[in-house]
Design a protein around this motif. Structure first.
Motif, mmCIF file in Angstrom:
data_model
loop_
_atom_site.group_PDB
_atom_site.id
_atom_site.type_symbol
_atom_site.label_atom_id
_atom_site.label_comp_id
_atom_site.label_asym_id
_atom_site.label_seq_id
_atom_site.Cartn_x
_atom_site.Cartn_y
_atom_site.Cartn_z
ATOM 1 N N TYR A 38 -26.423 97.272 3.676
ATOM 2 C CA TYR A 38 -25.668 96.375 2.804
ATOM 3 C C TYR A 38 -24.461 97.113 2.263
ATOM 4 N N LEU A 55 -20.426 90.746 -0.276
ATOM 5 C CA LEU A 55 -21.544 91.517 0.252
ATOM 6 C C LEU A 55 -21.594 91.327 1.754
ATOM 7 N N VAL A 57 -23.666 92.175 5.214
ATOM 8 C CA VAL A 57 -24.958 92.580 5.759
ATOM 9 C C VAL A 57 -24.691 93.097 7.167
#
Length: 72
Positions: A38, A55, A57
């Motif tokens: 992350y 964010l 991933v």
């Protein structure tokens, strides 16, 4: 009829467990022996796709092609 009810209860108990295991396999962080990293975007070089504070991933790919978005 009682046997049918037991199988149904066992199925209903197994569904959440299988779901949790699937989520763990897909999203477990590398620090806990998973395959996902992350990262929070810091900067504006990836705009308009990614913005400051997003964010991301990340998962490692087998191979990369020209035009793929990568993070390091």
């Amino acid at each position: 009829m009682n046997s049918y009810r037991r199988w149904w209860q066992a199925f209903l108990a197994a569904v959440p467990l299988v779901g949790m295991l699937t989520i763990w396999i897909l999203f477990a962080p590398v620090q806990l022996d998973g395959q996902t990293t992350y990262v929070i975007v810091n900067g504006s070089s990836m705009e308009p796709n990614y913005h400051f504070g997003d964010l991301a991933v990340l998962r490692q790919a087998v191979d990369y092609q020209v035009g793929d978005v990568v993070a390091y």
